[in-house]
Design a protein around this motif. Structure first.
Motif: not given
Length: 315
Positions: A300-307
């Motif tokens: 989920v890291v890419p999603l967390i970093d994106y938002y």
């Protein structure tokens, strides 16, 4: 004062130095098996890394010298039972280096924590040797006997379940928390050792405070909420000092490659890992859930970093 590290190898050495306290405590309780597993894991990691670098036609010496393979080996070795057979270490470390690092292009490109990927693979594939721990101090000759299968009769005399596994099993059989002593054994002391090592990393500015703080807060909040339900569940303080809690909070979840990179993202990432660990420990089939929680949140890291990207000035 802010400490600046000019190379990856310097940071890796600092993390290894910080692990010494927890490893020393583990050795004091479990004996030479801890040291033998670490040495075996380091040798395997270097050989496997060098082999794949040669296959990929990359420079071997700089990659080995950065210390990332050694750190992966040490983290995996101290996560598995100190009396696990030698092939467990070989398979686990090889899987971690190959599938957790090299197949993605090497250090800096891996989406998953290599050590936890290797650990999860071992736990799913070989549950019996991965849940059989030393129940007493193991001297050097005993460690060699049990790890390298020189004397198979010695295994039963030295083996037992972890305290977290034992408490969970007893609760599942209907016993009440008041009848148990969850702090007996070595795990609380080992966790204290890794906590001291983690504080050293914070003081040296090797890791950020966001992830370990949110990690532990997530465990506390979730354990408290779970305890409000019907039934007997492990209290908050026991979640903090049993299993791989402090190792996970300060050394595993803070991996700079596979963890979230934004300040807000680190808080969300750490909190959700702590929450998942308590849920897995309470309702899952495994006694500890650090590896699975970290790997799930790596996804989920890419999603967390994106938002959670900081706003650009002027927008």
């Amino acid at each position: 004062m802010t400490v600046v590290f000019n190379s990856t190898s310097q940071m890796m050495r600092q993390v290894i130095y910080a692990l010494v306290v927890g490893i020393s405590v583990a050795y004091a309780f479990f004996g030479w098996g801890v040291i033998v597993q670490i040495l075996l894991a380091v040798v395997v990691a270097i050989v496997v890394e060098a082999t794949f670098l040669k296959i990929r036609k990359h420079l071997i010496k700089p990659a080995i010298a950065d210390g990332s393979a050694v750190l992966t080996a040490v983290l995996l070795a101290i996560s598995i039972p100190s009396i696990a057979p030698w092939w467990i270490v070989v398979v686990g470390v090889s899987f971690a280096i190959i599938f957790g690092k090299q197949l993605y292009g090497g250090l800096g490109n891996n989406p998953f924590n290599p050590a936890m990927l290797g650990y999860a693979f071992l736990l799913i594939s070989y549950p019996l040797p991965m849940t059989t721990w030393a129940s007493e101090f193991v001297n050097f000759s005993q460690a060699l006997d049990v790890i390298f299968n020189l004397n198979s009769n010695i295994v039963d005399a030295l083996s037992g379940a972890t305290r977290l596994d034992d408490v969970k099993t007893q609760l599942g059989l209907g016993k009440m928390m008041g009848e148990l002593n969850p702090y007996s054994g070595a795990q609380a002391w080992v966790n204290a050792g890794f906590l001291l090592g983690g504080l050293y990393l914070l003081a040296r500015r090797v890791i950020f405070w966001h992830i370990p703080s949110a990690f532990l807060l997530g465990m506390v909040v979730t354990a408290f909420l779970v305890s409000l339900g019907d039934g007997e569940y492990l209290p908050v303080q026991n979640h903090l000092m049993l299993g791989g809690t402090m190792l996970g909070a300060f050394f595993i979840a803070t991996d700079p490659v596979s963890a979230s990179t934004t300040p807000k993202g680190r808080l969300i990432y750490g909190f959700l890992i702590g929450m998942l660990i308590v849920i897995i420990r309470t309702f899952g089939g495994y006694p500890d859930g650090v590896a699975f929680a970290v790997l799930l949140m790596n996804i989920v890291v890419p999603l967390i970093d994106y938002y959670t990207q900081p706003k650009v000035f002027g927008k």
